[in-house]
Design a protein around this motif. Structure first.
Motif, short mmCIF file in Angstrom:
data_model
loop_
_atom_site.label_atom_id
_atom_site.label_comp_id
_atom_site.label_asym_id
_atom_site.label_seq_id
_atom_site.Cartn_x
_atom_site.Cartn_y
_atom_site.Cartn_z
N ILE A 112 0.85 -1.20 0.00
CA ILE A 112 0.00 0.00 0.00
C ILE A 112 0.89 1.25 0.00
CG2 ILE A 112 -1.66 1.36 1.35
CD1 ILE A 112 -2.85 -1.32 2.33
N LEU A 113 1.93 1.23 0.82
CA LEU A 113 2.82 2.41 0.88
C LEU A 113 3.59 2.58 -0.44
CD1 LEU A 113 3.87 4.77 2.51
CD2 LEU A 113 5.65 3.29 3.45
N ARG A 114 4.03 1.47 -0.99
CA ARG A 114 4.78 1.54 -2.24
C ARG A 114 3.94 2.20 -3.34
NH1 ARG A 114 5.94 -3.65 -5.77
NH2 ARG A 114 3.85 -3.04 -6.35
N ASP A 115 2.63 1.89 -3.34
CA ASP A 115 1.75 2.39 -4.40
C ASP A 115 1.11 3.74 -4.05
OD1 ASP A 115 2.38 0.11 -5.75
OD2 ASP A 115 0.57 -0.98 -5.17
N ALA A 116 1.35 4.23 -2.84
CA ALA A 116 0.70 5.48 -2.39
C ALA A 116 1.45 6.70 -2.95
CB ALA A 116 0.68 5.53 -0.87
N PRO A 117 0.76 7.86 -3.03
CA PRO A 117 1.45 9.08 -3.45
C PRO A 117 2.52 9.49 -2.42
CG PRO A 117 -0.86 9.53 -2.89
CD PRO A 117 -0.67 8.05 -2.79
N PRO A 118 3.50 10.31 -2.83
CA PRO A 118 4.65 10.61 -1.96
C PRO A 118 4.29 11.30 -0.63
CG PRO A 118 4.98 11.49 -4.19
CD PRO A 118 3.62 10.91 -4.16
N VAL A 123 1.86 3.92 6.74
CA VAL A 123 0.63 3.12 6.74
C VAL A 123 0.63 2.35 8.05
CG1 VAL A 123 -0.76 1.38 5.55
CG2 VAL A 123 0.69 2.93 4.22
N ALA A 124 -0.29 2.70 8.94
CA ALA A 124 -0.27 2.14 10.30
C ALA A 124 -1.33 1.05 10.44
CB ALA A 124 -0.51 3.24 11.32
N GLY A 125 -0.91 -0.14 10.85
CA GLY A 125 -1.85 -1.23 11.11
C GLY A 125 -2.72 -0.92 12.32
N GLN A 126 -3.99 -1.31 12.22
CA GLN A 126 -4.92 -1.14 13.34
C GLN A 126 -5.53 -2.52 13.60
OE1 GLN A 126 -5.83 2.63 14.34
NE2 GLN A 126 -3.73 2.16 13.70
N ARG A 127 -5.24 -3.09 14.78
CA ARG A 127 -5.71 -4.45 15.04
C ARG A 127 -7.22 -4.51 15.18
NH1 ARG A 127 -1.24 -5.11 19.64
NH2 ARG A 127 -1.76 -2.88 19.73
N ARG A 128 -7.84 -5.37 14.37
CA ARG A 128 -9.30 -5.52 14.37
C ARG A 128 -9.76 -6.10 15.70
NH1 ARG A 128 -8.26 -7.99 9.44
NH2 ARG A 128 -8.79 -6.66 7.68
N ALA A 129 -9.18 -7.23 16.06
CA ALA A 129 -9.57 -7.90 17.31
C ALA A 129 -8.28 -8.30 18.00
CB ALA A 129 -10.41 -9.13 16.98
N ALA A 164 4.12 0.36 8.02
CA ALA A 164 5.00 0.59 6.86
C ALA A 164 5.31 2.08 6.83
CB ALA A 164 4.31 0.14 5.58
N ILE A 165 6.59 2.40 6.69
CA ILE A 165 6.99 3.81 6.73
C ILE A 165 8.13 4.04 5.74
CG2 ILE A 165 8.57 3.40 8.70
CD1 ILE A 165 7.71 6.26 9.69
N ARG A 166 8.15 5.21 5.15
CA ARG A 166 9.27 5.54 4.25
C ARG A 166 10.52 5.75 5.11
NH1 ARG A 166 6.86 6.22 -0.59
NH2 ARG A 166 4.76 7.10 -0.51
N ARG A 167 11.62 5.15 4.68
CA ARG A 167 12.86 5.23 5.47
C ARG A 167 13.29 6.68 5.68
NH1 ARG A 167 18.55 5.12 4.45
NH2 ARG A 167 19.63 4.20 6.24
N ASP A 168 13.22 7.50 4.62
CA ASP A 168 13.69 8.88 4.77
C ASP A 168 12.80 9.68 5.71
OD1 ASP A 168 11.63 8.85 2.95
OD2 ASP A 168 12.51 10.30 1.57
N VAL A 169 11.51 9.34 5.76
CA VAL A 169 10.61 10.03 6.68
C VAL A 169 10.95 9.64 8.12
CG1 VAL A 169 8.19 10.27 7.42
CG2 VAL A 169 8.76 10.29 4.98
N PHE A 170 11.14 8.35 8.36
CA PHE A 170 11.49 7.89 9.71
C PHE A 170 12.75 8.60 10.21
CE2 PHE A 170 13.51 5.42 12.95
CZ PHE A 170 12.48 4.90 13.71
N LEU A 171 13.75 8.71 9.33
CA LEU A 171 15.03 9.28 9.77
C LEU A 171 14.95 10.78 10.05
CD1 LEU A 171 17.44 7.20 7.50
CD2 LEU A 171 16.95 6.88 9.93
N ARG A 172 13.88 11.42 9.60
CA ARG A 172 13.69 12.84 9.91
C ARG A 172 13.11 13.07 11.30
NH1 ARG A 172 11.25 15.40 4.40
NH2 ARG A 172 10.29 16.84 5.85
#
Ligand code: GDP
Ligand code: MG
Length: 244
Positions: A112-118, A123-129, A164-172
């Protein structure tokens, strides 16, 4: 050739689960991303059990597996950060080392993150149950409600290990212990968007949870005002241009 996605797994005293987690990730990701399309980085935070020895041995069978080890125990967020710094892909997906997160969900979040706009940074998982005790679920709902209203991060489950997170965003992002609970707020602070994505949860079948309700409340009382301070101190320069 660099891989498309680096799977980062924090591990602390998970000798009963860690190798199985690596094998499951390998089998799911090799189907989705192909050999060479992914790497698995397991970060051992100076476990006192056999986690590191078992993972090091599993490297022989799992070519995509890399095993890092901290010199000192320094927490889940530090382990994730070490993995992200060592990662060779631009897209990171984090998965808990205890086997509670289904690897198929990890592969999906990364896709999902790979295909998402920049502008989508996370993309944060939210546990259903959630497959946890009633008291833990109750405490978590309460803590998430307070954090969400104070930080306005719109997230009902920041502690979900699947992200899922972009590496460059995490490092900021500014780094502090327990940072992983504030990723949506901190990513938004950098001007990126967070997508929330439902995921499954599995019961822990081996080892022990590393967190208690009281322990989490104590750190939240320190961290929440800290993140609010970071938000108050933000100044945005807008688009940065350079003279021709
Ligand atoms: N590296 C590292 N990982 C940790 C630490 N504490 C927890 N983890 C990992 O973070 C994940 C989630 O922890 P867990 O105890 O299962 O939390 P719970 O699912 O909320 O009960 C697991 O993979 C743990 O091994 C720590 O101090 N260091
Ligand atoms: Mg767990």
């Amino acid at each position: 050739m660099s891989p498309t996605v680096s799977v980062v797994v924090p591990v602390y005293n998970e000798e009963g689960a860690a190798v199985q987690v690596a094998s499951e990730i390998e089998s799911v990701f090799s189907k989705t991303y192909g050999e060479g399309g992914f790497e698995i980085i397991m970060v051992d935070d100076r476990s006192t059990d056999a986690s590191y020895a078992r993972l090091s041995e599993a490297k022989q069978r799992i070519p995509a597996l890399r095993v890092l080890r901290h010199e000192h125990n320094s927490g889940k967020s530090a382990a994730i950060r070490s993995g992200v710094m060592a990662a060779r892909a631009g897209i990171i997906v984090t998965v808990d080392g205890d086997g509670q997160n289904p690897p198929a969900d990890a592969a999906r979040l990364a896709m999902i993150l790979r295909d998402a706009p920049p502008h989508v940074g996370l993309v944060a998982g939210q546990r259903r149950a959630r497959q946890d005790t009633a008291s833990k679920k109750w405490a978590s709902r309460w803590a998430n409600g307070i954090r969400k209203s104070l930080l306005n991060d719109n997230c009902d489950d920041t502690a979900c290990g699947l992200k899922a997170i972009r590496r460059d965003v995490f490092l900021r992002l500014p780094f502090f212990d327990q940072l992983h609970r504030y990723l949506p707020a901190l990513v938004n602070r950098e001007g990126f968007t967070t997508l929330l994505e439902p995921v499954d949860d599995r019961a822990r079948t081996t080892g022990q949870s590393k967190y208690t309700n009281i322990g989490r409340l104590a750190v939240a009382l320190t961290d929440l005002p800290g993140v609010m301070w970071l938000n108050r101190r933000l100044r945005k320069p807008g688009k940065v241009s350079e003279a021709e």
